[in-house]
Design a protein around this motif. Sequence first.
Motif: not given
Length: 283
Positions: A149-178
């Motif tokens: 499949g496709s893989v995206l790099a993501v970075q946590p942002v403070e919640r007040q800034y989510v509207s500046r970015y593309g945001i993912i939803g999902g679940h962590e399947i191993e540390p650091g991989v969603w």
Amino acid sequence: MKAIIPAAGLGTRFLPATKEQPKEMLPVLSKPVIQYVVEEAVSAGVDDVLVITGRGKRAIQYHFDRSLELEDLLERSSNTDKLRQIRAIPDLANVFYVRQGRPRGLGHAVMCGAPHTGGESFYVMLGDVLVPHNDCLPRLQAVHERFGGSVLAVQPVERQYVSRYGIIGGHEIEPGVWKVTDLVEKPPINESPSNLSIFGRYLLTPEIMRILPRVEAGRGGEIQLTDALKQLLRTEDIYAVVMDCVGYDTGNVLSWLEANISLALDTEELGHQLRESITRLLK
Ligand code: G1P
């Protein structure tokens, strides 16, 4: 693997500096941002880079070409160190260009690269996003090899800034991989599926090129890559890797300043002096 570097955006957050100059050519220390991006691609084994350009972006092509007058001058003045640096730039990779007639969004820019990538998976690396450590693409590649499949790099942002970015939803399947189950481009805070923002580095399967032509204009009236990825979820898996280093969105003045300061602090020539200057300025 090939890499597509979208670099056709107008850089409105950095006006007036970007009125006549591509935002990807803004320097971080003495090097333009897009050179860092190409070097990052090369260090991950990419030797074929397609830059999506547009009006006012000619400086990018000139930068990755030879400059014989400059080489002559540096040779005559025996400035061998600079000469070596300048000569190395056009040899970094095979750099190709496609023009996006008018800026119609990141998804449209990536779609302009379809004839170049053929039926292969490829990286997308935003031309104004600087990732100082070179382990991001190898981590995307490793997850792609294990899970597909496709893989995206993501970075946590403070919640007040989510509207500046593309945001993912999902679940962590191993540390650091969603495993991604949802994607939203620049959501309002109360509609954001998480605080994990898509951060300028993607490994995409070729299926995305079949979806992009059918994607309708979304946020900002633009064809969004995030919307195409959401459609891709119906038929293929998408994973996200949380980056363990800070990336800089240099099209934003504050982030560009941080990139300069952070990289300078790490250099021998400037680090010590800059620490002293900052201490003096903060007094
Ligand atoms: C683009 C993408 C967005 C991503 C961001 C990262 O937005 O559309 O999903 O989070 O880059 O910098 P832009 O910054 O071009 O508006």
